[in-house]
Design a protein around this motif. Structure first.
Motif, PDB file in Angstrom:
ATOM      1  N   VAL A  17       0.912  -0.885   0.108  1.00  0.00           N
ATOM      2  CA  VAL A  17      -0.093   0.270   0.038  1.00  0.00           C
ATOM      3  C   VAL A  17       1.015   1.141  -0.152  1.00  0.00           C
ATOM      4  O   VAL A  17       1.598   1.433   0.698  1.00  0.00           O
ATOM      5  CB  VAL A  17      -1.284   0.173   1.032  1.00  0.00           C
ATOM      6  N   VAL A  18       0.635   1.921  -1.099  1.00  0.00           N
ATOM      7  CA  VAL A  18       1.661   3.242  -0.801  1.00  0.00           C
ATOM      8  C   VAL A  18       0.541   4.615  -0.890  1.00  0.00           C
ATOM      9  O   VAL A  18      -0.464   4.816  -1.108  1.00  0.00           O
ATOM     10  CB  VAL A  18       1.580   3.609  -2.415  1.00  0.00           C
ATOM     11  N   MET A  19       0.904   5.816   0.620  1.00  0.00           N
ATOM     12  CA  MET A  19       0.664   6.846   0.908  1.00  0.00           C
ATOM     13  C   MET A  19       1.338   7.485   0.863  1.00  0.00           C
ATOM     14  O   MET A  19       2.805   7.686   0.353  1.00  0.00           O
ATOM     15  CB  MET A  19      -0.039   7.107   1.941  1.00  0.00           C
ATOM     16  N   PRO A  20       1.087   9.040   0.622  1.00  0.00           N
ATOM     17  CA  PRO A  20       1.644  10.538   0.673  1.00  0.00           C
ATOM     18  C   PRO A  20       2.074  10.697   2.246  1.00  0.00           C
ATOM     19  O   PRO A  20       1.820  10.085   3.234  1.00  0.00           O
ATOM     20  CB  PRO A  20       0.666  11.605   0.508  1.00  0.00           C
ATOM     21  N   THR A  21       3.211  11.149   2.360  1.00  0.00           N
ATOM     22  CA  THR A  21       3.401  11.922   3.723  1.00  0.00           C
ATOM     23  C   THR A  21       3.845  12.680   3.717  1.00  0.00           C
ATOM     24  O   THR A  21       4.705  13.888   3.255  1.00  0.00           O
ATOM     25  CB  THR A  21       4.636  10.950   4.618  1.00  0.00           C
TER      26      THR A  21
ATOM     27  N   ASN B 164       5.225  13.915   0.710  1.00  0.00           N
ATOM     28  CA  ASN B 164       6.907  12.218  -0.108  1.00  0.00           C
ATOM     29  C   ASN B 164       5.520  11.444  -0.393  1.00  0.00           C
ATOM     30  O   ASN B 164       4.844  11.569   0.498  1.00  0.00           O
ATOM     31  CB  ASN B 164       7.667  12.093   0.272  1.00  0.00           C
ATOM     32  N   TYR B 165       6.549  10.088  -0.539  1.00  0.00           N
ATOM     33  CA  TYR B 165       5.434   8.953  -0.736  1.00  0.00           C
ATOM     34  C   TYR B 165       6.161   7.693  -0.172  1.00  0.00           C
ATOM     35  O   TYR B 165       7.380   7.833   0.058  1.00  0.00           O
ATOM     36  CB  TYR B 165       5.814   8.428  -2.108  1.00  0.00           C
ATOM     37  N   ILE B 166       5.204   6.898   0.731  1.00  0.00           N
ATOM     38  CA  ILE B 166       6.079   6.009   1.607  1.00  0.00           C
ATOM     39  C   ILE B 166       5.040   4.737   0.429  1.00  0.00           C
ATOM     40  O   ILE B 166       3.715   5.035   0.433  1.00  0.00           O
ATOM     41  CB  ILE B 166       6.264   6.154   2.801  1.00  0.00           C
ATOM     42  N   ILE B 167       5.272   3.107   1.302  1.00  0.00           N
ATOM     43  CA  ILE B 167       4.877   1.921   1.315  1.00  0.00           C
ATOM     44  C   ILE B 167       4.864   1.128   2.213  1.00  0.00           C
ATOM     45  O   ILE B 167       6.528   1.536   3.318  1.00  0.00           O
ATOM     46  CB  ILE B 167       5.410   1.057  -0.581  1.00  0.00           C
TER      47      ILE B 167
ATOM     48  N   ASP C  18       7.623  -4.843   3.834  1.00  0.00           N
ATOM     49  CA  ASP C  18       8.640  -6.283   4.590  1.00  0.00           C
ATOM     50  C   ASP C  18       7.444  -5.459   5.813  1.00  0.00           C
ATOM     51  O   ASP C  18       8.582  -5.381   7.523  1.00  0.00           O
ATOM     52  CB  ASP C  18       9.917  -6.932   4.312  1.00  0.00           C
ATOM     53  N   GLY C  19       6.287  -5.153   6.418  1.00  0.00           N
ATOM     54  CA  GLY C  19       5.815  -4.844   7.495  1.00  0.00           C
ATOM     55  C   GLY C  19       6.297  -3.794   7.929  1.00  0.00           C
ATOM     56  O   GLY C  19       6.071  -3.545   9.442  1.00  0.00           O
ATOM     57  N   ALA C  20       6.649  -2.882   7.503  1.00  0.00           N
ATOM     58  CA  ALA C  20       6.630  -1.437   7.384  1.00  0.00           C
ATOM     59  C   ALA C  20       6.677  -0.415   6.911  1.00  0.00           C
ATOM     60  O   ALA C  20       6.634  -1.055   5.634  1.00  0.00           O
ATOM     61  CB  ALA C  20       8.848  -1.365   8.355  1.00  0.00           C
ATOM     62  N   TYR C  21       6.851   0.753   6.884  1.00  0.00           N
ATOM     63  CA  TYR C  21       7.117   1.799   6.659  1.00  0.00           C
ATOM     64  C   TYR C  21       8.580   1.772   5.781  1.00  0.00           C
ATOM     65  O   TYR C  21       9.144   2.100   6.184  1.00  0.00           O
ATOM     66  CB  TYR C  21       6.402   3.329   6.783  1.00  0.00           C
ATOM     67  N   ALA C  22       8.560   2.130   4.137  1.00  0.00           N
ATOM     68  CA  ALA C  22       9.816   2.584   2.862  1.00  0.00           C
ATOM     69  C   ALA C  22       9.203   3.433   2.359  1.00  0.00           C
ATOM     70  O   ALA C  22       8.740   4.167   2.284  1.00  0.00           O
ATOM     71  CB  ALA C  22      10.589   1.834   2.868  1.00  0.00           C
ATOM     72  N   PRO C  23      10.610   4.596   2.070  1.00  0.00           N
ATOM     73  CA  PRO C  23      10.510   5.757   0.696  1.00  0.00           C
ATOM     74  C   PRO C  23       9.512   4.954  -0.280  1.00  0.00           C
ATOM     75  O   PRO C  23      10.337   3.739  -0.835  1.00  0.00           O
ATOM     76  CB  PRO C  23      11.562   5.938   0.957  1.00  0.00           C
TER      77      PRO C  23
END
Length: 377
Positions: free
Chosen positions: A273-277, A365-368, A371-376
């Protein structure tokens, strides 16, 4: 006033949690009282916890440094449960407290807007960390926010869906509240202007637990991606059921899913799942805040943490400015100082109101979930 008080107050049909935060050194002067409200219990309690953590950390830091002009900060925290009626009741309680100077809250636009007219009538400045609805700051000159507005997030959302994820036939699933309705309306309009097909636009009804009929509609629509504008608890359940039906469909979401509780509840269904931050915990201006927050709470801050901390910074910077000028710290004086004060460097960037309760542009910016965590992303 007792600075160490922690009490549970009974509310109509719910428990209302009130507390005073911050171990205080010996202060001779009366405290500067700040009201805080948000969902401390219920399905959005993980976000209310972020409010509480940021407020607690800020007050402890400020009071350990001597407070403001020799006066300690004191926070009265109330639990809205994310319910607009509770938010309105809390606002009236704050309004009736002559010692209370400014309010931080609420979490959703709906509860913030329910409290707004009551606080405005009492001339209490309200700084909502995460209420982005355009109508919130139209209530009165006493409403401010630290989050980007819904209109300002339209282009980042569209860029995420179209440019980053390559969606051409989009199903929009939105939560049926003020925030979800306006997000769906604005994003749908912009996508259609760009010639992108919005093949389905469906409300997620509060309290729904079976999303299979909705998912059947999504699959029948021919959508090649989903834009999910909902809250973390409902979204987690939706994602679990969606992944059972279609493990590969692209999903992008709003920044409301930027909390580890979403990943915890959704489990593997949250992957991809991708989202802005609008907040980066590793940005230079956030480095000290992030390190202190992680040390204290064992987790990275998210934008709920950062925008609440910055709301406290805005309120207390106004208090300090008034004290430095030798002026009384009153509700109306705070409102004027917040509105017209100089730019402040906060943990989420530069904080300067632009002739209304809205701050200047914020970087997104965006994160995804990876592996069970948020990453750029």
């Amino acid at each position: 006033m007792t600075h160490s008080r922690r009490s549970i107050l009974a509310g109509v049909g719910a428990a209302v949690l009130a507390s005073t935060l911050g171990p205080l050194p010996a202060f001779a002067a009366d405290p500067l009282v700040i009201g805080v409200f948000g969902p401390m219990t219920g399905e959005r309690s993980a976000l209310g916890l972020r409010f509480r953590e940021a407020v607690e950390m800020f007050i402890d830091e400020k009071n350990a440094a001597g407070g403001i002009a020799g006066r300690p900060l004191e926070a009265l925290i109330e639990d809205s449960r994310g319910v607009p009626r509770e938010a309105a009741n809390i606002a009236q309680k704050f309004a009736d407290n002559p010692d209370l100077l400014v309010v931080i809250g609420g979490q959703t636009s709906t509860e913030s807007m329910a409290a707004g007219p009551i606080l405005a009538e009492a001339h209490i400045p309200q700084i909502a960390p995460t209420a982005g609805h355009p109508d919130y700051v139209k209530i009165s000159p006493y409403q401010f926010r630290t989050t980007p507005t819904h209109p300002s997030m339209v282009e980042p959302h569209v860029k995420m869906l179209v440019d980053r994820l390559g969606m051409t036939k989009i199903a929009i699933v939105y939560f049926k509240d003020d925030w979800g309705l306006i997000t769906n309306e604005m994003v749908s309009k912009r996508l259609k202007e760009m010639g992108i097909d919005v093949v389905l636009s469906e409300a997620m009804i509060p309290e729904t637990r079976d999303f299979r009929p909705l998912i059947t509609k999504i699959k029948a629509s021919g959508a090649d991606g989903v834009f999910l504008a909902s809250h973390y608890a409902e979204s987690a359940l939706f994602m679990q059921q969606l992944r059972q039906a279609d493990p590969a469909l692209k999903v992008a979401a709003t920044d409301t899913l930027n909390d580890p509780k979403f990943i915890e509840l959704a489990g593997p269904a949250s992957e991809g799942v991708v989202m802005p931050t609008p907040f980066q915990p590793l940005a230079p201006q956030a480095k000290a805040f992030t390190e202190a927050y992680e040390k204290r709470f064992g987790k990275l801050p998210n934008y709920y943490s950062a925008f609440t901390y910055d709301a406290m910074l805005i309120a207390t910077s106004a208090m300090e400015a008034l004290a430095a000028k030798g002026e009384p710290i009153t509700r109306d004086a705070l409102r004027a100082q917040i509105a017209d004060g100089p730019a402040i460097e906060g943990v989420s960037g530069t904080l300067k109101y632009q002739g209304s309760g809205d701050l200047g542009p914020r970087e997104v910016n965006y994160i995804i979930v990876k592996d069970g965590a948020y990453a750029p992303y």
